[in-house]
Motif scaffolding. Structure first.
Motif, mmCIF file in Angstrom:
data_model
loop_
_atom_site.group_PDB
_atom_site.id
_atom_site.type_symbol
_atom_site.label_atom_id
_atom_site.label_comp_id
_atom_site.label_asym_id
_atom_site.label_seq_id
_atom_site.Cartn_x
_atom_site.Cartn_y
_atom_site.Cartn_z
ATOM 1 N N ALA A 98 0.899 -1.369 -0.077
ATOM 2 C CA ALA A 98 -0.169 -0.030 -0.092
ATOM 3 C C ALA A 98 0.892 1.270 -0.050
ATOM 4 N N LEU A 99 1.909 1.433 0.818
ATOM 5 C CA LEU A 99 2.786 2.311 0.863
ATOM 6 C C LEU A 99 3.561 2.619 -0.703
ATOM 7 N N ALA A 100 4.029 1.355 -0.982
ATOM 8 C CA ALA A 100 4.662 1.486 -2.285
ATOM 9 C C ALA A 100 4.032 2.219 -3.539
ATOM 10 N N VAL A 101 2.859 1.803 -3.661
ATOM 11 C CA VAL A 101 1.983 2.349 -4.867
ATOM 12 C C VAL A 101 1.178 3.402 -4.413
ATOM 13 N N ALA A 102 1.359 3.918 -3.087
ATOM 14 C CA ALA A 102 0.301 5.216 -3.128
ATOM 15 C C ALA A 102 0.874 6.282 -3.864
ATOM 16 N N GLY A 103 -0.146 7.220 -3.996
ATOM 17 C CA GLY A 103 -0.207 8.308 -4.680
ATOM 18 C C GLY A 103 -0.326 7.971 -6.278
ATOM 19 N N ASP A 104 0.240 8.867 -7.261
ATOM 20 C CA ASP A 104 0.019 8.720 -8.770
ATOM 21 C C ASP A 104 1.006 8.040 -9.344
ATOM 22 N N ARG A 105 1.813 7.299 -8.578
ATOM 23 C CA ARG A 105 2.825 6.584 -9.269
ATOM 24 C C ARG A 105 2.437 5.125 -9.980
ATOM 25 N N GLY A 106 3.050 4.925 -11.085
ATOM 26 C CA GLY A 106 2.583 3.600 -11.664
ATOM 27 C C GLY A 106 3.128 2.394 -10.853
ATOM 28 N N VAL A 107 2.516 1.351 -11.232
ATOM 29 C CA VAL A 107 2.584 0.204 -10.554
ATOM 30 C C VAL A 107 3.624 -0.746 -11.151
ATOM 31 N N PRO A 108 4.804 -1.010 -10.961
ATOM 32 C CA PRO A 108 5.561 -1.820 -11.875
ATOM 33 C C PRO A 108 5.317 -3.223 -11.713
ATOM 34 N N LEU A 109 5.269 -3.801 -12.956
ATOM 35 C CA LEU A 109 4.893 -5.319 -12.993
ATOM 36 C C LEU A 109 5.791 -6.300 -12.015
ATOM 37 N N TRP A 110 6.953 -5.952 -11.877
ATOM 38 C CA TRP A 110 7.683 -6.881 -10.889
ATOM 39 C C TRP A 110 7.180 -6.749 -9.465
ATOM 40 N N LEU A 111 6.517 -5.760 -9.090
ATOM 41 C CA LEU A 111 5.988 -5.569 -7.910
ATOM 42 C C LEU A 111 4.629 -6.405 -7.721
ATOM 43 N N LEU A 112 4.126 -6.218 -8.824
ATOM 44 C CA LEU A 112 2.707 -7.372 -8.708
ATOM 45 C C LEU A 112 3.067 -8.713 -8.660
ATOM 46 N N VAL A 113 4.120 -9.063 -9.378
ATOM 47 C CA VAL A 113 4.299 -10.458 -9.421
ATOM 48 C C VAL A 113 5.005 -10.933 -8.218
ATOM 49 N N GLY A 114 5.816 -9.932 -7.589
ATOM 50 C CA GLY A 114 6.476 -10.426 -6.094
ATOM 51 C C GLY A 114 5.335 -10.604 -5.050
ATOM 52 N N ALA A 115 4.436 -9.690 -5.116
ATOM 53 C CA ALA A 115 3.201 -9.536 -4.281
ATOM 54 C C ALA A 115 2.460 -10.835 -4.377
ATOM 55 N N ALA A 116 2.254 -11.253 -5.636
ATOM 56 C CA ALA A 116 1.511 -12.455 -5.852
ATOM 57 C C ALA A 116 2.328 -13.802 -5.563
ATOM 58 N N GLY A 117 3.634 -13.570 -5.661
ATOM 59 C CA GLY A 117 4.443 -14.828 -5.259
ATOM 60 C C GLY A 117 4.531 -14.969 -3.843
ATOM 61 N N VAL A 118 4.800 -13.885 -3.040
ATOM 62 C CA VAL A 118 4.675 -14.092 -1.608
ATOM 63 C C VAL A 118 3.241 -14.554 -1.063
ATOM 64 N N THR A 119 2.234 -14.049 -1.685
ATOM 65 C CA THR A 119 0.742 -14.481 -1.187
ATOM 66 C C THR A 119 0.594 -16.043 -1.613
ATOM 67 N N GLY A 120 1.223 -16.584 -2.870
ATOM 68 C CA GLY A 120 0.955 -17.919 -3.128
ATOM 69 C C GLY A 120 1.906 -18.689 -2.210
ATOM 70 N N THR A 121 2.985 -18.239 -1.743
ATOM 71 C CA THR A 121 4.078 -19.043 -0.925
ATOM 72 C C THR A 121 3.273 -19.015 0.660
ATOM 73 N N VAL A 122 2.711 -17.997 1.118
ATOM 74 C CA VAL A 122 2.165 -17.985 2.496
ATOM 75 C C VAL A 122 0.826 -18.947 2.381
ATOM 76 N N ASP A 123 0.191 -19.044 1.280
ATOM 77 C CA ASP A 123 -0.882 -19.534 1.195
ATOM 78 C C ASP A 123 -0.708 -21.071 1.277
ATOM 79 N N ALA A 124 0.530 -21.698 0.930
ATOM 80 C CA ALA A 124 0.769 -22.790 0.823
ATOM 81 C C ALA A 124 0.955 -23.412 2.098
#
Length: 409
Positions: A98-124
């Protein structure tokens, strides 16, 4: 001298307060997760379909690869401890996102993939621990009602998650959805600090502990394959996941497009399916399940098969919605009766490992069947694969009735 308790009274005995407290926190977490999942997919879709698929894959792959290990970890160290660590980690990750993407800055793809990867790992690690919690908090005679209530809550979270995610993205972008999800993880943490389930541990011999987590994970597979009831239940779960779950999510929209119906009609079919699941789950949560859960699960698959036929052959939207509703009723009957069989049939020492294996079977069957059904729909249209799913679902229901371990359970 003992006094018999009427069956109806036993069914309506209140569920334990710790379970209801945990369930409330868990549903809040599910709602936050569903909203963030929508927001991540929406943000990734801005980079194109390939990027959106990459983000989804980043969740699925670690969850599938690590889930058996996650079950072994939860059984060795305790489900509550694993969930506390998982919620704390996700609180940090979502707040940081939430802090990293706050404001009008664009969301880099690597950040989306990284967040998804952490979510999947924790889910396991989190999903097997969470899946075993009802058995740790609820007596066996009330377990079907407890699982049905959880099923109803989970369905509501899925239904409300996407609209909530859309509102949050519209109002605050990905940062807003991530902040809400972080708040939901904080709420779950507070609940877990108050709820202390009985882990019901069976002390493992020192030799088994020295064998390592991989061997402990494999011991859960051996246990399930060696037990007639668990083996049959897992096979039935795989069949249902492969033949039933893709019908509404994949084939329903394809059928709607083939008929020239609007997107809203496809949404009504999905809503009908959800309403059917909710109706059955609410009934079982209030009144209890059938005395023979194996027969109830088989009846659910046969009912869902009839609904799929109705959906596949529908000539108008009203019939399609009715078919989706019947599919939902059958799905609810199946889930609400098979879940207690799996949890009740697992020994206390392997609760999380059996849940992990259940998750793995569902994931693999769904991934394989979805791709094949999509290719078949491209070649023949959506109706033939839907009828094939109906045949497979009905055959699974009949096979369940013919399996002594399930029929007599």
């Amino acid at each position: 001298m003992t006094t018999a308790v009427p069956a109806g009274a036993a069914r309506r005995t209140a569920l334990p307060r710790p379970y209801l407290l945990w369930l409330a926190g868990a549903q809040a977490g599910l709602l936050g997760d569903a909203a963030l999942s929508f927001a991540l997919g929406w943000a990734a879709s801005g980079y194109g379909g390939g990027a959106a698929g990459l983000v989804l894959t980043a969740v699925t792959v670690p969850r599938t690869v690590l889930v058996l290990l996650g079950g072994a970890v939860a059984d060795r160290f305790g489900a509550r401890r694993v969930m506390l660590v998982g919620d704390a980690l996700m609180l940090v990750v979502t707040a940081g996102l939430a802090l990293a993407v706050a404001g009008d800055r664009g969301v880099p793809l690597w950040l989306l993939v990284g967040a998804a990867g952490v979510t999947g790992t924790v889910d396991a690690f989190y999903l097997p621990a969470s899946g075993s919690m009802p058995c740790r908090l609820v007596p066996a005679d009330r377990l079907p009602r407890a699982l049905a209530l959880r099923q109803a809550g989970g369905q509501c979270a899925v239904l409300l998650g996407a609209p909530l995610g859309g509102l949050l993205v519209a109002g605050g972008g990905l940062a807003g959805a991530a902040a809400v999800d972080a708040a939901s993880f904080g709420a779950v943490l507070l609940v877990l600090l108050r709820v202390r389930p009985g882990e019901r541990p069976v002390p493992a011999p020192a030799v088994a502990r020295q064998a390592g987590l991989v061997r402990e994970a494999w011991s859960g597979v051996r246990l399930a394959l060696g037990d007639p009831l668990l083996r049959a239940a897992l096979l039935l779960t795989g069949a249902a996941a492969g033949a039933l779950l893709p019908v509404v999510s994949l084939l329903g929209p394809l059928l709607a497009r083939a008929h020239g119906w609007a997107a809203g009609t496809a949404g009504l079919v999905t809503a009908g399916q959800a309403a059917g699941v909710l109706a059955v789950a609410a009934t079982v949560a209030w009144r209890g399940g059938l005395p023979r859960p194996g027969i109830g699960a088989a009846a659910g698959l046969c009912t869902a098969s009839a609904g799929i036929v109705l959906l596949a052959l529908s000539a108008g939207p009203a019939v399609a919605v009715a078919g989706g509703t019947v599919v939902g009723v059958g799905s609810g009957l199946f889930a609400c009766h098979l879940g207690p069989l799996v949890l009740g049939g697992a020994p206390a020492s392997h609760l999380s490992r059996v849940q992990a294996l259940l998750t793995l079977v569902q994931s693999l069957a769904l991934v394989l069947s979805t791709g094949l059904l999509g290719l078949l729909a491209d070649a023949t249209g959506a109706a033939p694969p839907a009828l094939l799913c109906a045949l497979a679902t009905g055959a699974a229901g009949v096979a369940a009735l013919a399996t002594p371990a399930l029929r007599r359970a």
